[in-house]
Write an enzyme that holds these catalytic residues in place. Structure first.
Site, PDB file in Angstrom:
ATOM      1  N   SER A 109       0.815  -1.218   0.000  1.00 52.26           N
ATOM      2  CA  SER A 109       0.000   0.000   0.000  1.00 52.26           C
ATOM      3  C   SER A 109       0.850   1.271   0.000  1.00 52.26           C
ATOM      4  O   SER A 109       0.452   2.287   0.566  1.00 52.26           O
ATOM      5  CB  SER A 109      -0.947  -0.010   1.199  1.00 52.26           C
ATOM      6  OG  SER A 109      -0.198  -0.100   2.402  1.00 52.26           O
ATOM      7  N   ALA A 125       2.973   2.817  -5.264  1.00 51.46           N
ATOM      8  CA  ALA A 125       2.669   1.954  -6.414  1.00 51.46           C
ATOM      9  C   ALA A 125       1.357   1.202  -6.182  1.00 51.46           C
ATOM     10  O   ALA A 125       0.463   1.201  -7.039  1.00 51.46           O
ATOM     11  CB  ALA A 125       3.819   0.978  -6.668  1.00 51.46           C
ATOM     12  N   ARG A 153       5.568   6.927   2.739  1.00 43.77           N
ATOM     13  CA  ARG A 153       5.234   7.939   3.738  1.00 43.77           C
ATOM     14  C   ARG A 153       6.469   8.670   4.271  1.00 43.77           C
ATOM     15  O   ARG A 153       6.384   9.787   4.769  1.00 43.77           O
ATOM     16  CB  ARG A 153       4.508   7.222   4.873  1.00 43.77           C
ATOM     17  CG  ARG A 153       4.019   8.103   5.927  1.00 43.77           C
ATOM     18  CD  ARG A 153       3.155   7.307   6.867  1.00 43.77           C
ATOM     19  NE  ARG A 153       3.311   7.793   8.223  1.00 43.77           N
ATOM     20  CZ  ARG A 153       3.015   7.091   9.280  1.00 43.77           C
ATOM     21  NH1 ARG A 153       2.551   5.855   9.147  1.00 43.77           N
ATOM     22  NH2 ARG A 153       3.162   7.598  10.469  1.00 43.77           N
ATOM     23  N   GLY A 157      11.325  14.689  -2.520  1.00 41.96           N
ATOM     24  CA  GLY A 157      10.332  15.062  -3.504  1.00 41.96           C
ATOM     25  C   GLY A 157      10.121  13.981  -4.535  1.00 41.96           C
ATOM     26  O   GLY A 157      10.497  12.826  -4.345  1.00 41.96           O
ATOM     27  N   GLU A 170      18.297  17.996  -5.910  1.00 44.65           N
ATOM     28  CA  GLU A 170      19.009  16.950  -5.172  1.00 44.65           C
ATOM     29  C   GLU A 170      20.259  16.592  -5.940  1.00 44.65           C
ATOM     30  O   GLU A 170      20.420  16.986  -7.108  1.00 44.65           O
ATOM     31  CB  GLU A 170      18.131  15.699  -5.041  1.00 44.65           C
ATOM     32  CG  GLU A 170      17.408  15.600  -3.722  1.00 44.65           C
ATOM     33  CD  GLU A 170      16.531  14.362  -3.630  1.00 44.65           C
ATOM     34  OE1 GLU A 170      16.545  13.524  -4.548  1.00 44.65           O
ATOM     35  OE2 GLU A 170      15.824  14.247  -2.624  1.00 44.65           O
ATOM     36  N   HIS A 190      21.720   5.579   1.726  1.00 47.34           N
ATOM     37  CA  HIS A 190      21.546   7.036   1.742  1.00 47.34           C
ATOM     38  C   HIS A 190      22.669   7.638   2.572  1.00 47.34           C
ATOM     39  O   HIS A 190      22.940   7.165   3.678  1.00 47.34           O
ATOM     40  CB  HIS A 190      20.185   7.415   2.317  1.00 47.34           C
ATOM     41  CG  HIS A 190      19.808   8.825   2.007  1.00 47.34           C
ATOM     42  ND1 HIS A 190      20.407   9.905   2.620  1.00 47.34           N
ATOM     43  CD2 HIS A 190      18.923   9.344   1.122  1.00 47.34           C
ATOM     44  CE1 HIS A 190      19.903  11.024   2.135  1.00 47.34           C
ATOM     45  NE2 HIS A 190      18.996  10.714   1.219  1.00 47.34           N
ATOM     46  N   ARG A 235      24.788   9.721  -5.243  1.00 52.55           N
ATOM     47  CA  ARG A 235      24.587   9.236  -3.881  1.00 52.55           C
ATOM     48  C   ARG A 235      25.620   8.204  -3.451  1.00 52.55           C
ATOM     49  O   ARG A 235      26.061   8.191  -2.306  1.00 52.55           O
ATOM     50  CB  ARG A 235      23.190   8.631  -3.832  1.00 52.55           C
ATOM     51  CG  ARG A 235      22.626   8.527  -2.490  1.00 52.55           C
ATOM     52  CD  ARG A 235      21.175   8.149  -2.584  1.00 52.55           C
ATOM     53  NE  ARG A 235      20.317   9.316  -2.681  1.00 52.55           N
ATOM     54  CZ  ARG A 235      18.990   9.246  -2.666  1.00 52.55           C
ATOM     55  NH1 ARG A 235      18.390   8.077  -2.585  1.00 52.55           N
ATOM     56  NH2 ARG A 235      18.262  10.340  -2.742  1.00 52.55           N
ATOM     57  N   HIS A 293      18.836   2.248   2.294  1.00 54.36           N
ATOM     58  CA  HIS A 293      17.736   3.159   1.963  1.00 54.36           C
ATOM     59  C   HIS A 293      16.788   2.600   0.902  1.00 54.36           C
ATOM     60  O   HIS A 293      15.578   2.724   1.028  1.00 54.36           O
ATOM     61  CB  HIS A 293      18.349   4.470   1.479  1.00 54.36           C
ATOM     62  CG  HIS A 293      17.366   5.538   1.136  1.00 54.36           C
ATOM     63  ND1 HIS A 293      16.479   6.053   2.072  1.00 54.36           N
ATOM     64  CD2 HIS A 293      17.128   6.208  -0.024  1.00 54.36           C
ATOM     65  CE1 HIS A 293      15.744   6.994   1.491  1.00 54.36           C
ATOM     66  NE2 HIS A 293      16.103   7.092   0.223  1.00 54.36           N
ATOM     67  N   GLU A 315       9.193  -0.196  -5.697  1.00 55.59           N
ATOM     68  CA  GLU A 315      10.520  -0.629  -5.256  1.00 55.59           C
ATOM     69  C   GLU A 315      10.686  -2.145  -5.334  1.00 55.59           C
ATOM     70  O   GLU A 315      11.813  -2.646  -5.476  1.00 55.59           O
ATOM     71  CB  GLU A 315      10.767  -0.135  -3.817  1.00 55.59           C
ATOM     72  CG  GLU A 315      12.214  -0.293  -3.377  1.00 55.59           C
ATOM     73  CD  GLU A 315      12.501   0.326  -2.012  1.00 55.59           C
ATOM     74  OE1 GLU A 315      11.655   1.079  -1.494  1.00 55.59           O
ATOM     75  OE2 GLU A 315      13.579   0.049  -1.469  1.00 55.59           O
ATOM     76  N   ARG A 366      20.415   4.671  -8.145  1.00 52.13           N
ATOM     77  CA  ARG A 366      19.207   5.432  -8.464  1.00 52.13           C
ATOM     78  C   ARG A 366      19.413   6.927  -8.242  1.00 52.13           C
ATOM     79  O   ARG A 366      19.948   7.354  -7.219  1.00 52.13           O
ATOM     80  CB  ARG A 366      18.054   4.957  -7.583  1.00 52.13           C
ATOM     81  CG  ARG A 366      16.766   5.708  -7.764  1.00 52.13           C
ATOM     82  CD  ARG A 366      15.687   5.132  -6.879  1.00 52.13           C
ATOM     83  NE  ARG A 366      16.020   5.263  -5.482  1.00 52.13           N
ATOM     84  CZ  ARG A 366      15.708   6.311  -4.726  1.00 52.13           C
ATOM     85  NH1 ARG A 366      15.026   7.325  -5.236  1.00 52.13           N
ATOM     86  NH2 ARG A 366      16.034   6.340  -3.457  1.00 52.13           N
ATOM     87  N   SER A 376      12.194   7.453  -7.405  1.00 52.45           N
ATOM     88  CA  SER A 376      11.498   6.228  -6.995  1.00 52.45           C
ATOM     89  C   SER A 376       9.993   6.439  -6.863  1.00 52.45           C
ATOM     90  O   SER A 376       9.218   5.574  -7.288  1.00 52.45           O
ATOM     91  CB  SER A 376      12.069   5.697  -5.690  1.00 52.45           C
ATOM     92  OG  SER A 376      12.136   6.730  -4.747  1.00 52.45           O
TER      93      SER A 376
HETATM   94  C1  SIN Z   1      15.966  12.170   0.128  1.00 51.11           C
HETATM   95  O1  SIN Z   1      15.045  12.953   0.349  1.00 51.11           O
HETATM   96  O2  SIN Z   1      17.128  12.449   0.335  1.00 51.11           O
HETATM   97  C2  SIN Z   1      15.645  10.802  -0.392  1.00 51.11           C
HETATM   98  C3  SIN Z   1      15.014  10.887  -1.702  1.00 51.11           C
HETATM   99  C4  SIN Z   1      15.104   9.572  -2.435  1.00 51.11           C
HETATM  100  O3  SIN Z   1      15.638   8.603  -1.922  1.00 51.11           O
HETATM  101  O4  SIN Z   1      14.644   9.529  -3.577  1.00 51.11           O
END
Ligand code: SIN
Length: 522
Positions: A13, A16, A45, A50, A114, A230, A276, A337, A361, A372, A377
């Site tokens: 839920s 996707a 959530r 973004g 980002e 992350h 990243r 992450h 995912e 990624r 995502s």
């Molecule tokens: C973040 O807000 O740094 C994560 C965003 C993401 O993993 O797409």
């Protein structure tokens, strides 16, 4: 009576699952959503930064495509990236139609930035509460549409069905009250594997069970070695590893070591806005070098009002821990992450099994390559979810092409021993320590042997019994370790000290499947 093909089962839920459910309903189907926790308890959530789409006046789909390909370290499936970036604006329009309140400035959509994006292209809602805003909006729409939504219901197995699809086996999360359903189309949208790692930004529901269950049913999975870490989660003893969004660096926050030096300057032309994987490894090296548990994310140069208005979730969280980020830097460290791999699908969400689909995912389309691009995502869940919904409405034969390299995995001959929480915790520690940001052959081999032993002990011994959460966690962990061991190079999120460079021969995806003869689509 409604044809079972018109009653797809959607498992999960997050963005996707809920989006596909809504679209299926709009296309005249009668979907059911099942989820093992509460409807809103999904990784979506917790997304902060973004959702990426080329909607800005200075942006183009071609640029978004180029950034996605560049971040993916030579492994992005270009057709998938074309679909993702090309269809992203239309899917954002769907979210607006459903009522997601994206932030605006002077009446125009506000866009953030980002790492590795060459343009500001992140739509956000409630500042950094983007995921929560999307999740709440979609949940409300699903309930308003009268879509059947069953909470605290887990998928336990997918049995061979027929043309209509597999036979889902469902239960309460504790395994009680097993319900063997009728054959029907099933969409796996169960999210990633983050909480199988000791340190993660993900909620506890993200245990990769959908991937394990699809694999046990015979579905091809791929790219399992690519777990994205992350770079910046809050790193303070006793506090949760709360995500400190990359968008903060997009606004100008910088990373410093204990001496106050910006250690990414000179290491990559984009410094803190490097891809990243580069930033995560640079931080990890600093941690090893200094023996400390964190580096510092310094946002003190940002205007205080702007910092608090744009990042209310992050700033409120930090204030609750007595830290004012406008005055002092934030202790951060990398954590697990996002799972780049998952159930292999084609561009229409079809898996290698008839009637089994995947999106979000849990799916692997190859769109993220080996790394990624941030904020691709959420939009992936929408773009490939839309395509899966159309397939569910008008099914046609198809499925993912097998990668050039596929490992056949022997099914664990189970002993059916009882599952224990301690085993689950052991998996989390071993994945974190031995299949983490920096890997090596000996550590991977050791971890794989332990995961396989645990998978064997806990897999069901008798016909008609279904694997439990620990057996599935051991299987998923084993798939990650096996793929990481097989990929004898370093690329994107996968880094090995014994093979520290990318190799042209490895510019290919890696699949895994059960050794049993593959079932074919009719
Ligand atoms: C973040 O807000 O740094 C994560 C965003 C993401 O993993 O797409």
């Amino acid at each position: 009576m409604v044809d079972r093909r018109e009653r797809p089962l959607i498992v999960g839920s997050g963005i996707a699952g809920l989006y596909v459910a809504l679209r299926c309903r709009e296309l005249g189907l009668r979907p059911t959503v099942v989820t093992k926790g509460r409807l809103e308890e999904a990784n979506t959530r917790y997304a902060q930064g973004g959702i990426a789409a080329a909607v800005g006046p200075d942006d183009t789909v071609a640029r978004h495509f180029a950034d996605t390909v560049r971040a993916g370290a030579g492994l992005v499936d270009r057709a998938a990236a074309r679909v993702l970036t090309g269809e992203a604006p239309a899917r954002i329009a769907d979210l607006v139609r459903y009522g997601v309140p994206f932030d605006t400035v002077d009446g125009r959509i506000a866009l953030g930035r980002e790492a590795a994006h060459t343009r500001a292209r992140l739509l956000h809602a409630g500042g950094d509460a983007t995921g929560s805003s999307i999740e709440e909006t979609l949940k409300r729409r699903v309930l308003e549409a009268g879509i059947e939504a069953r909470e605290r219901t887990s998928l336990r197995a997918l049995l061979p069905g027929g043309k209509e699809g597999p036979v889902p086996v469902l239960s309460a999360p504790d395994g009680s009250g097993i319900e063997v359903d009728q054959p029907r189309p099933v969409l796996v949208a169960t999210g990633g594997v983050g909480s199988l790692y000791r340190q993660s930004t993900n909620p506890s529901v993200t245990t990769g069970e959908g991937i394990a269950i699809a694999f046990r049913a015979g579905a091809l999975v791929s790219d399992m070695e690519f777990v994205q870490f992350h770079p910046t989660a809050f790193a303070r003893e006793g506090a949760p590893r709360f995500l400190i969004t990359e968008a903060l660096r997009g606004e100008g926050a910088v990373l410093r070591n204990e001496a106050g030096e910006r250690f990414l300057v000179g290491r990559h032309p984009d410094a803190e806005l490097a891809p990243r994987d580069v930033v995560a490894r640079a931080i990890q090296e600093e941690l090893v070098r200094s023996g400390r548990l964190h580096v510092l994310l310094d946002a003190t140069a940002l205007p205080r009002d702007r910092l608090f208005a744009r990042f209310p979730s992050v700033t409120n969280f930090l204030l609750a821990y007595g830290l004012d980020p406008s005055r002092e830097p934030i202790p951060v460290a990398p954590v697990a992450h996002y799972m780049i791999g998952g159930v292999s699908t084609d561009l229409e969400g079809r898996s290698s099994l008839p009637g089994l689909y995947a999106a979000g995912e849990a799916a692997a389309t190859g769109v993220h390559g080996a790394n990624r691009l941030g904020s691709n995502s959420l939009v992936e869940g929408l773009v490939f979810g839309e395509r899966a919904a159309r397939q569910l409405r008008h099914p046609a034969p198809g499925g993912p092409a097998a990668p050039e390299r596929v490992i056949d995995v022997r099914p664990p001959a189970g002993e059916g021993r009882p599952e224990e929480r301690a085993s689950f915790e052991a998996i989390r520690s071993a994945l974190w320590e031995e299949v983490g940001i920096v890997r090596s052959g000996p550590a991977l081999r050791g971890a794989l042997a332990r995961f396989e032993e645990l998978a064997r002990r806990t897999a069901p011994a008798r016909a008609g019994a279904y694997a439990g959460p620990v057996a599935n966690a051991a299987l998923t962990a084993g798939l990650i370790a096996r793929a990481a061991l097989a990929r004898t190079e370093s690329r994107g999120a996968h880094f090995r000290t014994d093979f520290p460079r990318p190799l042209p021969a490895w510019r290919r995806h890696l699949g895994l499947r059960l050794r049993a003869p593959a079932r074919r689509r009719p």
